[in-house]
Design an enzyme around this catalytic site. Structure first.
Site, PDB file in Angstrom:
ATOM      1  N   GLU A  17      -2.492  -3.439   7.248  1.00  0.00           N
ATOM      2  CA  GLU A  17      -3.810  -2.813   7.084  1.00  0.00           C
ATOM      3  C   GLU A  17      -4.913  -3.761   7.539  1.00  0.00           C
ATOM      4  O   GLU A  17      -4.889  -4.954   7.248  1.00  0.00           O
ATOM      5  CB  GLU A  17      -4.021  -2.436   5.624  1.00  0.00           C
ATOM      6  CG  GLU A  17      -5.366  -1.739   5.361  1.00  0.00           C
ATOM      7  CD  GLU A  17      -5.400  -1.076   4.007  1.00  0.00           C
ATOM      8  OE1 GLU A  17      -4.488  -0.259   3.741  1.00  0.00           O
ATOM      9  OE2 GLU A  17      -6.311  -1.382   3.222  1.00  0.00           O
ATOM     10  N   PRO A  57     -12.671  -2.954   9.588  1.00  0.00           N
ATOM     11  CA  PRO A  57     -13.606  -3.296  10.670  1.00  0.00           C
ATOM     12  C   PRO A  57     -14.392  -4.553  10.318  1.00  0.00           C
ATOM     13  O   PRO A  57     -15.049  -4.597   9.277  1.00  0.00           O
ATOM     14  CB  PRO A  57     -14.534  -2.069  10.750  1.00  0.00           C
ATOM     15  CG  PRO A  57     -13.836  -0.978  10.013  1.00  0.00           C
ATOM     16  CD  PRO A  57     -13.001  -1.649   8.968  1.00  0.00           C
ATOM     17  N   THR A 108      -9.177   0.929   7.603  1.00  0.00           N
ATOM     18  CA  THR A 108      -9.925   1.383   6.432  1.00  0.00           C
ATOM     19  C   THR A 108     -11.200   2.126   6.827  1.00  0.00           C
ATOM     20  O   THR A 108     -11.694   2.032   7.948  1.00  0.00           O
ATOM     21  CB  THR A 108     -10.289   0.212   5.514  1.00  0.00           C
ATOM     22  OG1 THR A 108     -11.233  -0.637   6.189  1.00  0.00           O
ATOM     23  CG2 THR A 108      -9.054  -0.584   5.131  1.00  0.00           C
ATOM     24  N   TRP A 109     -11.737   2.824   5.848  1.00  0.00           N
ATOM     25  CA  TRP A 109     -12.934   3.666   6.011  1.00  0.00           C
ATOM     26  C   TRP A 109     -13.862   3.386   4.838  1.00  0.00           C
ATOM     27  O   TRP A 109     -13.463   3.496   3.684  1.00  0.00           O
ATOM     28  CB  TRP A 109     -12.504   5.128   6.020  1.00  0.00           C
ATOM     29  CG  TRP A 109     -13.587   6.149   6.171  1.00  0.00           C
ATOM     30  CD1 TRP A 109     -14.357   6.694   5.187  1.00  0.00           C
ATOM     31  CD2 TRP A 109     -13.993   6.779   7.390  1.00  0.00           C
ATOM     32  NE1 TRP A 109     -15.225   7.625   5.705  1.00  0.00           N
ATOM     33  CE2 TRP A 109     -15.020   7.697   7.065  1.00  0.00           C
ATOM     34  CE3 TRP A 109     -13.606   6.663   8.721  1.00  0.00           C
ATOM     35  CZ2 TRP A 109     -15.651   8.483   8.023  1.00  0.00           C
ATOM     36  CZ3 TRP A 109     -14.235   7.454   9.673  1.00  0.00           C
ATOM     37  CH2 TRP A 109     -15.244   8.349   9.326  1.00  0.00           C
ATOM     38  N   HIS A 123      -7.794   5.764   7.384  1.00  0.00           N
ATOM     39  CA  HIS A 123      -8.248   6.117   6.041  1.00  0.00           C
ATOM     40  C   HIS A 123      -9.436   7.078   6.167  1.00  0.00           C
ATOM     41  O   HIS A 123     -10.239   6.966   7.087  1.00  0.00           O
ATOM     42  CB  HIS A 123      -8.714   4.876   5.281  1.00  0.00           C
ATOM     43  CG  HIS A 123      -7.607   3.944   4.915  1.00  0.00           C
ATOM     44  ND1 HIS A 123      -7.721   3.030   3.883  1.00  0.00           N
ATOM     45  CD2 HIS A 123      -6.363   3.764   5.434  1.00  0.00           C
ATOM     46  CE1 HIS A 123      -6.592   2.337   3.780  1.00  0.00           C
ATOM     47  NE2 HIS A 123      -5.766   2.747   4.725  1.00  0.00           N
ATOM     48  N   TYR A 134      -1.076   4.500  -7.998  1.00  0.00           N
ATOM     49  CA  TYR A 134      -1.309   3.249  -8.725  1.00  0.00           C
ATOM     50  C   TYR A 134      -0.135   2.957  -9.650  1.00  0.00           C
ATOM     51  O   TYR A 134       0.029   3.628 -10.672  1.00  0.00           O
ATOM     52  CB  TYR A 134      -2.606   3.345  -9.532  1.00  0.00           C
ATOM     53  CG  TYR A 134      -3.807   3.660  -8.673  1.00  0.00           C
ATOM     54  CD1 TYR A 134      -4.649   2.639  -8.228  1.00  0.00           C
ATOM     55  CD2 TYR A 134      -4.088   4.958  -8.280  1.00  0.00           C
ATOM     56  CE1 TYR A 134      -5.742   2.925  -7.424  1.00  0.00           C
ATOM     57  CE2 TYR A 134      -5.173   5.251  -7.468  1.00  0.00           C
ATOM     58  CZ  TYR A 134      -5.995   4.230  -7.042  1.00  0.00           C
ATOM     59  OH  TYR A 134      -7.072   4.515  -6.240  1.00  0.00           O
ATOM     60  N   LYS A 147      -1.666  16.471  -6.268  1.00  0.00           N
ATOM     61  CA  LYS A 147      -2.095  15.919  -4.979  1.00  0.00           C
ATOM     62  C   LYS A 147      -0.949  15.930  -3.972  1.00  0.00           C
ATOM     63  O   LYS A 147      -1.147  16.239  -2.791  1.00  0.00           O
ATOM     64  CB  LYS A 147      -2.616  14.489  -5.200  1.00  0.00           C
ATOM     65  CG  LYS A 147      -3.329  13.873  -4.035  1.00  0.00           C
ATOM     66  CD  LYS A 147      -4.168  12.656  -4.442  1.00  0.00           C
ATOM     67  CE  LYS A 147      -3.408  11.568  -5.140  1.00  0.00           C
ATOM     68  NZ  LYS A 147      -4.219  10.342  -5.336  1.00  0.00           N
TER      69      LYS A 147
END
Length: 679
Positions: free
Chosen positions: A21, A24, A53-54, A82, A161, A186
């Protein structure tokens, strides 16, 4: 254009895989350096896929898509983007999904993001299509929306989690049992794989994995569950990360880290050992589950530690026929070259047995025509050892074999030291050229607490003196956090607390500082750090918000002939105005352009090593941080709701203040900075 689940399904049932991962970088230089790092890691490590990532609320949307394009299109890495959904417009969500399709990305990690705060973020003057869509409240809403609008085009992952989700960023009520019904929904809404939050407690993960696999709903019986692991890059970083994520560090692991916490190299070395042990334990725990076993690494945009981990745990996939042929050629060329002495071998785990099939070679040798016999007057008959004069004039290039590239990623040789030059990051005090520069996650400014917690911590200020009191209480140990820092003060801050309190009582709100140190031993109980038998130094600096009227007076003092040359300063306001001693120092002749300075404010001298400078302050890093600091100021104001007295106070204070960083270069006189500011 492959889906992650298709790639997993194509692997042998007893195999392992891993993903990496990245976030930016905050600066253009960091972005450029990450591009080179990604290329190197892609060739050396060959992850099954990478995540980008976002930022919450779309705060990093443009940069996230730029990084995703580099990964997917330029480097041909299967990329998972993401995507958060709260505090965003439907237009922004639709745009991100369409951009992902245009880039050939078929994998999305669907996340909620920060708690919904539409009333605070909404701009009454914006276009209706840009308004925050309040139907997106949870990640399940985004999963359903993607399935509704794009069918099965995207492979969708969701977060989970192992120790339970700490709702509202607080561990109370944190439990896997509480999470399970929501995770079932989900997953059944259309998730294709699960990716976990980072953890260090393998017992907790084992219980989590068994609970999911045996759940009566059957939702998790065969779905890929990918454990998330974070290499330990530094002691302070892992303490902060686990505090924010509420991931428990078992006592046995914490004891091992506590023993070496003042030496970053030893922390990283022990951290590699710990992560390798976790990987091996997770393999054992999941050995009865059919199918390949995956691992996801939160790299923090660094390469050295994760390269060691995936090699030592045999996660790097076997060579393809093409790469085997390439390595055979390299082996023939380099077999007669003497082995190089590896820099830093005491800490780089290079004494570990290596898989001989990987054929480690040197990281700075090349197959150069100039190392062959030069012939003229005829064509080359034996290209393996002959070359024409034209061929011999071609500059040498490093061999880009997989083993060589892995050696570079692990820091071997000259090229390895150059590639991993930023291996010991120091957050926002590190080098702004590093891809890892800034805070640990790259998600943008955040208070790291819920609205209710923010009000509980900081009350509802209605006058500037209320804010002064908050900072003073924080320095006095009565308040656990301020908006710009959720960390406890270390012992060295105690040596200057009285000076900091005086500044805050004046209305100069301090957010960072350090005292001067002149050649104390690295074993000093308060100021020491690094390897044994060294000496450490520090220049005093302080960073604070100051009202604009008082800044004008202070600026005149800093520009005076008696002060110029003794200090370096940087200052910025919320409007983007910037002033520094580099641009305004009185010692610069008329018409002369002075380059921006780089100030090492912490350095250490250790036996057998170059001078180490873990803390630097420079213009580009200060500018990047100032934007984030004012963003946090705005986040704090939004806690109280539009039109409230507290919001007006904080908005006005933000607009009227300058963020100033002052470094005093006289590190021999420990009181020099404070005499300048307080006299």
């Amino acid at each position: 254009m492959e889906k992650i689940t298709d790639k997993i399904a194509a692997l042998p049932a007893d195999s392992s895989y891993f993903s990496l991962e990245f976030f930016p970088p905050k600066t253009n230089m960091g972005f450029s350096n990450l591009r080179d790092r990604l290329d190197r890691m892609a060739r050396a490590l060959r992850p099954l896929f990478v995540n980008v990532t976002w930022g919450a609320g779309g705060s990093t949307a443009t940069k996230s898509l730029e990084l995703a394009e580099i990964c997917q299109r330029e480097l041909n890495l299967t990329t998972c983007l993401h995507l958060t959904c709260t505090n965003m417009s439907r237009k922004l969500i639709d745009g991100a999904l369409e951009d992902a399709k245009a880039l050939g990305i078929r994998n999305i990690l669907a996340l909620r993001g920060d708690p919904p705060r539409a009333a605070e973020y909404q701009d009454l003057n914006e276009k209706p299509e840009d308004a925050i869509d309040e139907t997106f409240t949870w990640a399940i809403d985004l999963v359903r929306y993607i399935r509704k609008t794009h069918g099965d085009y995207f492979c969708i992952g969701v977060a989970t989690y192992p120790e339970g989700h700490a709702d509202e960023s607080h561990p109370l009520g944190q439990s896997l049992e509480h999470d399970l019904p929501y995770l079932v929904d989900k997953t059944q809404a259309g998730a294709d794989f699960l990716m976990t939050q980072l953890f260090f407690d393998t017992d907790a993960f084992g219980k989590f994995e068994r609970t999911l696999r045996e759940h009566p709903s059957g939702a998790f019986k065969t779905i890929p569950i990918i454990p998330g692991l974070m290499p330990i890059q530094s002691y302070q970083m892992i303490k902060r990360t686990t505090k924010l994520s509420h991931a428990k560090i078992p006592d046995a692991i914490m004891t091992r880290l506590d023993e070496v916490k003042k030496d970053d190299e030893r922390v990283k070395s022990v951290g590699v050992d710990i992560l390798c042990e976790i990987v091996d334990k997770v393999k054992e725990l999941t050995s009865t589950t059919p199918g390949p076993r995956g691992f996801h690494f939160y790299t923090l945009n660094l390469e050295k530690a994760v390269s060691f981990i995936v090699e030592r745990t045999n996660l790097i996939p076997p060579s393809t026929p093409i790469s085997e042929e390439e390595d055979a050629v390299v082996e023939d060329i380099t077999s007669r070259i003497p082995t190089l002495q590896v820099n830093g071998s005491d800490h780089d785990r290079l004494s570990q047995p290596r898989d001989s099939s990987r054929g480690r070679r040197q990281s700075n040798v090349g197959s150069e025509p100039r190392n062959r016999v030069i012939i003229s007057g005829r064509s080359v008959s034996h290209p393996e050892y002959e070359a024409t004069s034209a061929e011999a004039s071609i500059p040498a290039e490093p061999i880009n074999s997989r083993a060589n590239t892995l050696a570079i990623s692990e820091g071997e040789g000259v090229l390895g030291r150059e590639a991993t030059w930023d291996d010991f990051p120091n957050g926002r005090w590190g080098d702004a050229r590093s891809p890892a520069y800034g805070e640990i996650d790259g998600y943008g400014p955040s208070l790291h607490v819920s609205n209710a917690q923010a009000v509980g911590l900081w009350g509802k200020p209605t006058k500037l003196s209320d804010i002064n009191d908050l900072f003073v209480r924080h320095l006095s140990g009565e308040l656990s956090a301020i908006p710009w820092s959720e960390e406890e003060f270390n012992e060295e801050t105690g040596t200057i607390t009285a000076n900091l309190i005086k500044l805050n009582q004046r209305g100069w709100w301090t957010v960072a500082s350090q005292p001067a140190v002149n050649g104390l031993r690295s074993s000093d109980p308060v100021f020491g750090w690094g390897p044994q038998h060294g000496f450490v130094f520090q220049k005093a600096f302080v960073e604070f918000f100051v009202p604009s009227a008082q800044w004008k007076v202070l600026l005149e003092k800093l520009r005076s002939p008696e002060v110029t040359g003794q200090v370096t300063f940087y200052a910025a306001n919320a409007a983007g105005d910037f002033v520094s001693s580099d641009l305004t120092g009185g010692a610069v002749a008329a018409g002369e352009v002075q380059e921006s300075s780089t100030n090492a404010v912490t350095w250490g001298v250790f036996p057998g090593k170059e001078i180490i400078t873990p803390t630097i302050i420079e213009e580009v890093s200060f500018r990047a941080w100032s934007e984030e600091a004012y963003g946090i100021f705005a986040e704090w104001a939004q806690v109280y709701g539009k039109g409230s007295e507290s919001e007006k106070l904080l908005d006005n204070a933000r607009a009227d203040s300058w963020l100033v960083n002052i470094i005093h270069h006289d590190y021999v006189d420990k009181d020099a900075l404070w005499k300048l500011l307080l006299d």
